[in-house]
Design an enzyme around this catalytic site. Structure first.
Site, short mmCIF file in Angstrom:
data_model
loop_
_atom_site.label_atom_id
_atom_site.label_comp_id
_atom_site.label_asym_id
_atom_site.label_seq_id
_atom_site.Cartn_x
_atom_site.Cartn_y
_atom_site.Cartn_z
N ARG A 141 -85.75 90.88 63.76
CA ARG A 141 -85.50 89.48 64.15
C ARG A 141 -84.03 89.10 64.04
O ARG A 141 -83.57 88.18 64.72
CB ARG A 141 -86.40 88.53 63.35
CG ARG A 141 -87.86 88.60 63.78
CD ARG A 141 -88.72 87.65 62.96
NE ARG A 141 -88.80 88.05 61.57
CZ ARG A 141 -89.71 88.91 61.09
NH1 ARG A 141 -90.61 89.42 61.88
NH2 ARG A 141 -89.69 89.23 59.82
N GLU A 192 -91.45 95.89 46.46
CA GLU A 192 -92.46 95.74 45.42
C GLU A 192 -93.28 97.04 45.30
O GLU A 192 -93.53 97.52 44.21
CB GLU A 192 -93.37 94.56 45.78
CG GLU A 192 -94.19 94.06 44.62
CD GLU A 192 -95.03 92.86 45.04
OE1 GLU A 192 -94.79 92.30 46.12
OE2 GLU A 192 -95.93 92.52 44.25
#
Ligand code: AMP
Length: 180
Positions: free
Chosen positions: A68, A105
């Site tokens: 993006r 994560e």
């Protein structure tokens, strides 16, 4: 853009960004910018806000982060009469590359840049749609610096400030338009 017009545009952009809960995983509040892109006036305003303060000719290139970030960086590069540099996910760029990995994560991610994307000393504005934990942008800054670029600013349309991404961008000018 005047200060009042900029504030108004940021408000409108904030109201137009769509929050999609639990995408792509449970617990993530995904900030969907496609309604902003689909609105010609707001898309132009978003690009203008992101390049504000950088007169045409003041930067040599606008770099964007896959995928993006490309949308805003390519449009911003045209506004600033500068080149466009893609920072891509690993394995996509065909020529000699440099890579940087960073932890997520679960697992890790790697981004890459062409070794000759800019000349040493080039002034580069780095753009992405959203600052979350800052891992992606920090890796992109490292890549740009490794090829000799001067990163004049890192700009985001959206910042999730509670994730403290700015902490990973210490020593870089960071500017966000809509902050949650
Ligand atoms: P980070 O490295 O954690 O700062 O993540 C930044 C990248 O992940 C950006 O390129 C964003 O497009 C994407 N991203 C992370 N979190 C979100 C979110 N909540 N909504 C939309 N995009 C996100």
């Amino acid at each position: 853009m005047t200060i009042a017009a900029a504030a108004h545009a940021r408000d409108e952009i904030e109201r137009t960004i769509r929050n999609v809960p639990d995408f792509p995983k449970p617990g993530i509040q995904f900030k969907d910018i496609t309604p902003v892109l689909a609105n010609a006036r707001l898309f132009a305003a978003a690009v203008d806000l992101l390049v504000a303060g950088h007169p045409p000719g003041s930067v040599d290139a606008v770099a964007g982060i896959d995928a993006r970030g490309f949308i805003f960086a390519a449009a911003g590069a045209l506004r600033l009469n500068a080149g466009f540099v893609p920072i891509r996910k690993q394995g996509k760029l065909p020529y000699h590359t440099l890579e940087e990995s960073y932890d997520l994560e679960y697992g890790s991610n790697t981004v890459a840049i062409h070794a000759d994307a800019v000349q040493p000393g080039a002034r580069v504005l780095l753009l992405d749609d959203l600052l979350a934990t800052g891992g992606t942008a920090a890796a992109a800054v490292k890549l740009l610096r490794r090829i000799g670029a001067e990163v004049v600013e890192v700009g985001f349309l959206v910042e999730l400030s509670f994730l403290r991404g700015r902490d990973r961008l210490a020593g870089v000018n960071v500017r966000s338009q809509v902050i949650y």
